[in-house]
Motif scaffolding. Structure first.
Motif, PDB file in Angstrom:
ATOM      1  N   ILE A   7       0.849  -1.157   0.017  1.00 26.98           N
ATOM      2  CA  ILE A   7       0.094   0.161  -0.155  1.00 26.98           C
ATOM      3  C   ILE A   7       0.772   1.197  -0.035  1.00 26.98           C
ATOM      4  O   ILE A   7       1.988   1.484   0.666  1.00 26.98           O
ATOM      5  CB  ILE A   7      -0.919  -0.074   1.418  1.00 26.98           C
ATOM      6  CG1 ILE A   7      -2.055  -0.972   1.391  1.00 26.98           C
ATOM      7  CG2 ILE A   7      -1.953   1.189   1.266  1.00 26.98           C
ATOM      8  CD1 ILE A   7      -2.463  -1.603   2.687  1.00 26.98           C
ATOM      9  N   VAL A   8       0.662   2.270  -0.876  1.00 25.62           N
ATOM     10  CA  VAL A   8       1.323   3.145  -1.014  1.00 25.62           C
ATOM     11  C   VAL A   8       0.458   4.602  -0.766  1.00 25.62           C
ATOM     12  O   VAL A   8      -0.457   4.729  -1.455  1.00 25.62           O
ATOM     13  CB  VAL A   8       2.265   3.573  -2.500  1.00 25.62           C
ATOM     14  CG1 VAL A   8       2.633   5.058  -2.407  1.00 25.62           C
ATOM     15  CG2 VAL A   8       3.095   2.226  -2.490  1.00 25.62           C
ATOM     16  N   SER A   9       0.815   5.402   0.245  1.00 27.57           N
ATOM     17  CA  SER A   9      -0.051   6.674   0.387  1.00 27.57           C
ATOM     18  C   SER A   9       0.834   7.338   0.958  1.00 27.57           C
ATOM     19  O   SER A   9       1.983   7.135   1.345  1.00 27.57           O
ATOM     20  CB  SER A   9      -1.279   6.296   1.222  1.00 27.57           C
ATOM     21  OG  SER A   9      -0.712   6.014   2.780  1.00 27.57           O
ATOM     22  N   LEU A  10       0.403   8.825   0.922  1.00 28.61           N
ATOM     23  CA  LEU A  10       1.534   9.737   1.729  1.00 28.61           C
ATOM     24  C   LEU A  10       1.225   9.916   3.016  1.00 28.61           C
ATOM     25  O   LEU A  10       0.292   9.255   3.667  1.00 28.61           O
ATOM     26  CB  LEU A  10       0.796  11.454   0.968  1.00 28.61           C
ATOM     27  CG  LEU A  10       0.949  11.520  -0.508  1.00 28.61           C
ATOM     28  CD1 LEU A  10       0.459  12.678  -0.866  1.00 28.61           C
ATOM     29  CD2 LEU A  10       2.635  11.557  -0.794  1.00 28.61           C
ATOM     30  N   SER A  11       2.279  10.545   3.589  1.00 30.23           N
ATOM     31  CA  SER A  11       2.462  10.459   5.152  1.00 30.23           C
ATOM     32  C   SER A  11       1.281  11.590   5.470  1.00 30.23           C
ATOM     33  O   SER A  11       0.639  12.296   4.963  1.00 30.23           O
ATOM     34  CB  SER A  11       3.678  11.013   5.675  1.00 30.23           C
ATOM     35  OG  SER A  11       4.113  12.265   5.360  1.00 30.23           O
ATOM     36  N   PRO A  12       0.716  11.383   6.831  1.00 35.27           N
ATOM     37  CA  PRO A  12       1.422  10.758   7.851  1.00 35.27           C
ATOM     38  C   PRO A  12       0.626   9.175   7.556  1.00 35.27           C
ATOM     39  O   PRO A  12      -0.626   9.224   7.240  1.00 35.27           O
ATOM     40  CB  PRO A  12       0.780  11.541   9.130  1.00 35.27           C
ATOM     41  CG  PRO A  12      -0.446  11.975   8.750  1.00 35.27           C
ATOM     42  CD  PRO A  12      -0.266  12.587   7.444  1.00 35.27           C
ATOM     43  N   HIS A  13       1.534   8.318   8.196  1.00 36.17           N
ATOM     44  CA  HIS A  13       0.902   6.631   8.044  1.00 36.17           C
ATOM     45  C   HIS A  13       0.150   6.517   9.524  1.00 36.17           C
ATOM     46  O   HIS A  13       0.314   5.160   9.521  1.00 36.17           O
ATOM     47  CB  HIS A  13       2.183   6.114   7.772  1.00 36.17           C
ATOM     48  CG  HIS A  13       2.938   6.443   6.509  1.00 36.17           C
ATOM     49  ND1 HIS A  13       2.338   6.280   5.274  1.00 36.17           N
ATOM     50  CD2 HIS A  13       4.055   7.136   6.319  1.00 36.17           C
ATOM     51  CE1 HIS A  13       3.165   6.917   4.372  1.00 36.17           C
ATOM     52  NE2 HIS A  13       4.091   7.298   5.054  1.00 36.17           N
ATOM     53  N   THR A  14       0.062   7.488  10.206  1.00 37.47           N
ATOM     54  CA  THR A  14      -0.429   7.027  11.673  1.00 37.47           C
ATOM     55  C   THR A  14      -1.589   8.077  11.937  1.00 37.47           C
ATOM     56  O   THR A  14      -1.426   9.167  11.586  1.00 37.47           O
ATOM     57  CB  THR A  14       0.416   6.734  12.701  1.00 37.47           C
ATOM     58  OG1 THR A  14      -0.171   6.436  13.947  1.00 37.47           O
ATOM     59  CG2 THR A  14       1.288   7.908  12.787  1.00 37.47           C
ATOM     60  N   CYS A  15      -2.598   7.673  12.594  1.00 32.24           N
ATOM     61  CA  CYS A  15      -3.536   8.697  13.138  1.00 32.24           C
ATOM     62  C   CYS A  15      -3.888   8.807  14.650  1.00 32.24           C
ATOM     63  O   CYS A  15      -3.545   7.429  15.217  1.00 32.24           O
ATOM     64  CB  CYS A  15      -4.753   8.861  12.369  1.00 32.24           C
ATOM     65  SG  CYS A  15      -5.685   7.523  12.232  1.00 32.24           S
ATOM     66  N   GLY A  16      -4.230   9.634  15.109  1.00 28.51           N
ATOM     67  CA  GLY A  16      -4.541   9.732  16.505  1.00 28.51           C
ATOM     68  C   GLY A  16      -6.100   8.960  16.768  1.00 28.51           C
ATOM     69  O   GLY A  16      -6.521   8.393  15.873  1.00 28.51           O
TER      70      GLY A  16
END
Lengths: 335, 447
Positions: A7-16
């Motif tokens: 899977i390729v997506s832009l950062s951020p790769h984490t969320c609150g």
């Protein structure tokens, strides 16, 4: 390495952990103390109104999304439940069932969904529903069952005036405030909620508990509640200082009517309030001012709902002029 | 944190993502050499280097294989010894195929004059100018992620003077531990490197900023720093994005870089601890930048590790050495979870800017469903630069680029704080990036 697709997506790769539904359920939890007090004060009537309002708000949102907009219904996000509960909190406990449904319809269909649903409504939906009922059915909307005595009555309960309407009537007949106070509930009763009024607005203590929870969960910030309650105290205090026999004291003004309910749960509605601390304080103080003006000089004994709705209209303007301080615009300084 | 009162930090915004520093107590290991490496000629900010070797040339470790392509550019050195097999386009971490020099490895033969021993050499003999030209020659760039050639930063433009050097040991990205390990294991070298940079800049004061979640590194460097005049360690409150240049400057010196300006405008130069170590190796040991520390980590990875990696080794080798790619991997990120870049294949070379490789499981790779903005203002409250991400996204979505520019969209440092805080999972930063690139293109066309 395997040939599995990555899977390729832009950062951020984490969320609150925050989510819209978490926020809405937090508001529902925060409203529970006030709901429990209203059950104690108004009994079955409060339960009846609350259930009808929540159920009809959720149902209207579901029907509109499913059959008119043909989108996936988002009733699970809890926002319609919040609107229903707040609408119920803003009406008397003996309101006829069909009026509650009309109010719910106005709140959800007109004030919320017609603008594009959650996030796009310029005015607080529950307050629009409430004010619609208030101007359409003024008698039903201002007959307040007597607390505790009427707990086991569903409708046709014994009614009494609210402290604010006693004061309004009294001052109109040129009775001095020192005499009026004898006819009013004590400040302790006002604080704990033993007075006639809308279902959810009576107990300052219960509402404040909910407010502390919302602050702790960072759903609201202190700015709007403090500014609004402070605004009411400030402007009513000025008038009181000017002539205490003609104007009620600031303590009375903040403990009665919907000041706490409005300050903690209605004016802080994220969708319809400013985004920056500075904007929030201006917003809150002006709601306080308009509330006092309506109560003292207007035709109605209570003005919180109108004050919040009026200020809702100014939110885009406030947001435009109250910007966060941007990085990099200070003068170069050496420490 | 106990023992440290009133920790410094930057004043506006910021978030506290979970640390996940699972590889923090793993000592730096040497990574086994593969059979071939591909060394991209563009591993830095600025013009790509120009290859000066051809196929079948025999090269030694540390030999220049591509020369600087301009002032803002730098040399590329062979990180291994062997035979140049081809000079061709190879996929790198950017996702594009770009020019790289592929070397078939044969032994480990270093160029003469390079000191590969672990002896610590303290005495600095080079002059200011000699240091700068040495660093330029040895291909030293900022290893914190921006990969900006160091000689440019160390040569302030006419009229600008630095009065303080800041060393960035913050490593605020979750998961990454490369700088942390370096400070623990190569503390003395980092301090000597700091001294060298101070000398090159002609400043007498340097502050090393480290966040309070790395107490061992703080203690270690503070003790060592007693023997180095002018260098002191400052403990910072844990807060993302403190490692961003502007935030670090404000946390440590209380100065704000004026809009459109550079740190040197307020008398500051910032370098990463990894860069300080590379500077030491270049100036004291005559060793060009051919290797760096890379953290390989992830919640499902068998052995999260910190490796000393020769540049050009494929990322897949690092993952293998750390226990292999877990089955449920959805994303491979070069860098940390907040600002890293998702790779579309693990077969890309490690370059000067690779600070870590993070494996994210499939479940955690998926973004949540995008809902309406509920105007909660969290993005604006947490933005460290005082921007209003929700507004910028709206403006870009509707094509109001001029207005977005007035709202300082170009000042965004892409730290990802807005997207992290958004309860409606809105792609705030995606739209801000889109807006920035469109506006930048318009500006280029105008000039």
């Amino acid at each position: 390495m395997s040939n599995k697709k990555l899977i390729v997506s832009l950062s951020p790769h984490t969320c609150g952990k925050d989510s819209v539904s978490r926020i809405m359920y937090d508001v529902l939890i925060a409203l529970m103390p006030a709901f429990i007090v209203s059950m104690y004060m108004f009994g079955f009537g409060a339960l009846r109104v609350t259930l009808i309002a929540i159920f009809s708000c959720v149902l209207f949102e579901y029907l509109i999304q499913k059959f008119m907009l043909k989108v996936k219904p988002t009733i699970n996000d809890g926002s319609a439940m919040v609107t229903g509960l707040l609408l119920a909190f803003n009406v008397p406990s003996n309101l006829p069932w069909w009026m509650i449904i009309v109010g719910s319809f106005v709140a959800i269909a007109i004030a919320k969904m017609s603008f594009g649903g959650l996030g796009n409504n310029p005015f607080n939906p529950a307050l629009v529903g409430r004010v619609f009922l208030f101007v359409s059915f003024p008698v039903a909307m201002t007959s307040w069952p007597v607390p505790i005595l009427t707990r086991f009555k569903l409708v046709d309960a014994v009614t009494s005036a609210t402290p604010l309407s006693i004061v309004k009537e009294g001052l109109k007949n040129n009775i001095a405030t020192s005499e009026l106070i004898t006819k009013l509930p004590s400040y302790a009763d006002l604080f704990f909620g033993k007075l006639g009024g809308c279902i959810g607005e009576v107990s300052v203590l219960a509402l404040a508990l909910g407010g502390i929870y919302l602050l702790y969960r960072k759903v609201i910030s202190w700015h709007i509640p403090v500014a609004m309650i402070g605004g009411v105290a400030l402007f009513s205090g000025i008038l009181w200082g000017f002539n205490p026999e003609k104007y009620m004291d600031p303590m009375f003004q903040i403990l009665t009517g919907g000041v706490f309910l409005g300050a903690i749960f209605m004016a802080t509605d994220m969708v319809t309030s400013p985004m920056t601390p500075k904007g929030m304080i201006i917003f809150g103080v002006l709601i306080g001012l308009i509330t006092v003006v309506i109560r003292v000089f207007g035709a109605y004994p209570e003005g919180v709902s109108f004050a919040i709705l009026i200020m809702n209209a100014f939110v885009p303007l406030i947001d435009k002029f109250c910007k966060p301080r941007k990085y990099g615009f200070v003068k170069v300084k050496n420490d | 944190m106990s023992g440290y009162k009133e920790l410094k930090t930057f004043p506006k915004g910021g978030i506290h993502p979970e640390g996940h520093k699972i590889s923090a107590d793993k000592a730096i290991e040497l990574l086994k050499m593969p059979e071939i490496v591909s060394i991209p000629v563009s591993q830095h900010l600025g013009a790509p280097a120009k290859p000066i070797v051809v196929a079948n040339d025999i090269v030694k470790v540390g030999q220049v294989i591509a020369e600087s392509g301009g002032y803002v550019s730098t040399n590329i050195h062979a990180s291994v010894s062997g035979v140049v097999s081809k000079i061709d386009k190879v996929m790198d971490a950017s996702g594009y195929k770009r020019l790289a020099i592929t070397i078939k490895i044969d032994g480990d033969d270093w160029l003469e004059g390079i000191d590969t021993s672990l002896d610590i050499k303290k005495k600095i003999t080079l002059s200011k100018e000699e240091i700068i030209s040495k660093l330029q020659k040895d291909g030293i760039v900022g290893l914190g992620g921006a990969t900006f050639p160091i000689h440019v930063k160390l040569s302030p433009p006419e009229g600008k003077v630095a009065d303080i050097l800041l060393i960035n040991g913050v490593e605020c990205e979750p998961f990454l531990t490369a700088d942390h390990r370096l400070m623990l294991e190569k503390g003395e070298e980092v301090l000597i490197g700091t001294q060298i940079i101070m000398q090159a800049l002609g400043v007498s004061k340097a502050l090393i900023g480290i966040e309070a979640n790395k107490l061992d590194a703080i203690e270690h460097l503070s003790n060592l720093a007693k023997n180095y005049s002018g260098i002191s360690v400052v403990v910072l409150k844990v807060q993302y994005p403190q490692g961003a240049e502007k935030q670090l400057i404000e946390a440590l010196t209380n100065r704000q870089v004026p809009i459109g300006g550079l740190p040197i405008d307020v008398g500051v130069v910032v370098q990463n601890v990894g860069t300080a170590f590379a500077v030491y190796e270049s100036v004291q040991k005559n060793k060009p930048l051919v290797e760096r520390v890379v953290t390989v980590t992830g919640k499902n990875l068998k052995n999260p590790s910190n490796f000393l990696v020769r540049l050009g080794i494929p990322v897949s080798n690092l993952i293998k050495a750390a226990g292999g790619l877990p089955d449920q991997t959805g994303k491979i990120v070069s860098g940390g979870p907040m600002m890293g870049k998702a790779l579309n294949t693990p077969d890309v070379p490690v370059t000067k800017g690779t600070s870590g490789i993070l494996l994210i499981s499939e479940n955690e790779s998926m973004r949540g469903e995008v809902l309406n903005c509920i105007r909660c203002a969290k993005c604006a409250w947490h933005c460290p630069l005082g921007l209003e991400p929700y507004l910028l996204m709206n403006l870009v979505e509707k094509g109001f680029y001029d207005q977005a520019q007035q709202e300082q969209i170009l000042n965004c440092c892409e730290c990802g704080t807005c997207g992290f805080t958004c309860p409606a999972d809105r792609p705030l930063l995606d739209y801000i990036r889109l807006g920035k690139s469109i506006i930048n293109q318009k500006l280029r066309e105008k000039s």
